[in-house]
Design a protein around this motif. Sequence first.
Motif, mmCIF file in Angstrom:
data_model
loop_
_atom_site.group_PDB
_atom_site.id
_atom_site.type_symbol
_atom_site.label_atom_id
_atom_site.label_comp_id
_atom_site.label_asym_id
_atom_site.label_seq_id
_atom_site.Cartn_x
_atom_site.Cartn_y
_atom_site.Cartn_z
ATOM 1 N N ILE A 1 5.887 12.244 -10.664
ATOM 2 C CA ILE A 1 6.058 12.275 -9.217
ATOM 3 C C ILE A 1 7.462 12.719 -8.824
ATOM 4 O O ILE A 1 7.651 13.445 -7.838
ATOM 5 C CB ILE A 1 5.736 10.879 -8.628
ATOM 6 C CG1 ILE A 1 4.237 10.586 -8.773
ATOM 7 C CG2 ILE A 1 6.141 10.793 -7.156
ATOM 8 C CD1 ILE A 1 3.834 9.192 -8.367
ATOM 9 N N SER B 1 -3.804 11.061 -4.584
ATOM 10 C CA SER B 1 -3.502 10.892 -6.005
ATOM 11 C C SER B 1 -2.903 9.520 -6.284
ATOM 12 O O SER B 1 -3.115 8.945 -7.362
ATOM 13 C CB SER B 1 -2.557 11.993 -6.478
ATOM 14 O OG SER B 1 -1.288 11.885 -5.863
ATOM 15 N N LEU B 2 -2.149 8.956 -5.311
ATOM 16 C CA LEU B 2 -1.599 7.615 -5.483
ATOM 17 C C LEU B 2 -2.682 6.547 -5.355
ATOM 18 O O LEU B 2 -2.570 5.460 -5.928
ATOM 19 C CB LEU B 2 -0.509 7.351 -4.436
ATOM 20 C CG LEU B 2 0.761 8.200 -4.539
ATOM 21 C CD1 LEU B 2 1.716 7.872 -3.398
ATOM 22 C CD2 LEU B 2 1.454 7.998 -5.870
ATOM 23 N N THR C 1 -3.312 6.218 -11.355
ATOM 24 C CA THR C 1 -1.955 6.078 -10.825
ATOM 25 C C THR C 1 -1.671 4.624 -10.509
ATOM 26 O O THR C 1 -0.592 4.107 -10.825
ATOM 27 C CB THR C 1 -1.775 6.937 -9.559
ATOM 28 O OG1 THR C 1 -2.397 8.206 -9.753
ATOM 29 C CG2 THR C 1 -0.310 7.123 -9.236
ATOM 30 N N GLN D 1 -0.757 2.747 -13.566
ATOM 31 C CA GLN D 1 0.611 2.988 -14.033
ATOM 32 C C GLN D 1 1.616 2.119 -13.274
ATOM 33 O O GLN D 1 2.550 1.565 -13.866
ATOM 34 C CB GLN D 1 0.973 4.473 -13.857
ATOM 35 C CG GLN D 1 0.198 5.413 -14.752
ATOM 36 C CD GLN D 1 0.532 6.865 -14.481
ATOM 37 O OE1 GLN D 1 1.623 7.332 -14.816
ATOM 38 N NE2 GLN D 1 -0.393 7.591 -13.862
ATOM 39 N N ALA E 1 5.708 8.027 -13.000
ATOM 40 C CA ALA E 1 4.246 7.998 -12.982
ATOM 41 C C ALA E 1 3.733 9.435 -12.850
ATOM 42 O O ALA E 1 4.309 10.252 -12.130
ATOM 43 C CB ALA E 1 3.741 7.146 -11.821
ATOM 44 N N ILE F 1 0.633 12.375 -12.174
ATOM 45 C CA ILE F 1 -0.597 12.652 -11.438
ATOM 46 C C ILE F 1 -1.038 14.074 -11.760
ATOM 47 O O ILE F 1 -0.220 14.925 -12.126
ATOM 48 C CB ILE F 1 -0.400 12.505 -9.908
ATOM 49 C CG1 ILE F 1 0.680 13.488 -9.423
ATOM 50 C CG2 ILE F 1 -0.053 11.070 -9.547
ATOM 51 C CD1 ILE F 1 0.843 13.511 -7.915
#
Length: 429
Positions: free
Chosen positions: A200, A311-312, A317, A320, A341, A343
């Motif tokens: 990220i 994606s979060l 994710t 993580q 993290a 993605i």
Amino acid sequence: MREVDERSGTGEGALLTMRRASGLVPLSNFSDKIAEPERLRHYKLASPGQIVMNPMQAGNGMFAICRTPGLISPDYRAFELTDEADARYLIALFKSEAMRATFRAESKGLGTGTAGFLRLYPERFGSLFAPFPPPEEQRRIADFLDAYTAQVHRLVATKRRTIAALVERKRSITTNRLYVSGNAELPLAPRNPDWQLRAIKRIADISFSSVDKHVYEHERQVRVCNYVDVYRNDRVTLATPFREGSVTEAEYASFALKAGDVLVTKDSEDWKDICVPCLVADDVPDAVCGYHLAVLRPNTEQISGKYLYFSLLAAPTTWQFHKAATGITRYGVGKNEIGTAVIPLPSICEQDEICLALEEELASVDAAKDKVIREIDLIVEYRDSLIAAVVTGRLDVREAMIPSIEGDDLADHAATEDEDMEDALDAPD
């Protein structure tokens, strides 16, 4: 009411913490952390039946009955009651909006600049006037409100379970759009093998907000998006209501809400609530991101804000972040944990297609979730107005039927108030 100030001296005993909804409860209910007695020697002793006040939050209704003996922050105030006073009635009265407004008006500033805050001093608190029915009427009012609020707690808790199920449904749909099942070493893999896995921090700027809840006249007056605003909303817009606040010009430049930003919760009492994402859908003038939140500002040449949000939300994710969270009484992640993290990163064109497909697929889930949230808001709003009417005598319940309370419904207060989360994060030591 008479203030008592008895110090522990030894630091032995259960450490108590105050929540707006669940009251004064043992910290051990929320954490396995054991505080060293030496550190707690100067803490105050609280005894069952006393009323405890957080003087810096009196205007927000931070009063509670002590039900078990223990230690409280030296910043709290403890009061013993006369025989004619029912603690339950007084707590309901002190939490009413009329009394909270009075407490706010009577609170005085202490300190200057960023160290300033408002405090309701005991002498001002003790000189105020309030409705005070005969003891039997106080007891009757308190019994009625106990039964009524127990029913509200049960109803709201049920609705919150519905919200949790809808959130998991949304997470599952999003995960399936971005990932496919893999092998034992990598249970989930990007749906398209051509998509890179990117950290990220390589595709977004990450900053932690320093904006607290204090309001200072010499600073820029703004509205502040706080922890609960992010936790309960999938997105914030021009129409989202925020609290009033103030910031320095430097803070405004860094944390003003811009369309495409993604806000995430960086602290929590529960590790499962770490990095809950929320998309800033519009530029929101004179609004900023508040404390306990991180701002992720995407590099728009590589990733869109909408895609970053989805994606979060996806399970890999989230996993993580949960794995990286550390803490004892409170859990949190640092910039490095968020930044490292990874993605999946499709092309911008593919990102737009994925977001459009997810918005269509999730529309019914989002609508159902928003409907339940509105229902909870209306229930809580009606509860507050009814309590205010009862404790001030505008609604006479002396002859009202009081239903029996089945089970320990009153122990489920934490499920009824989002603000308990912020109380936990901002609780004084």
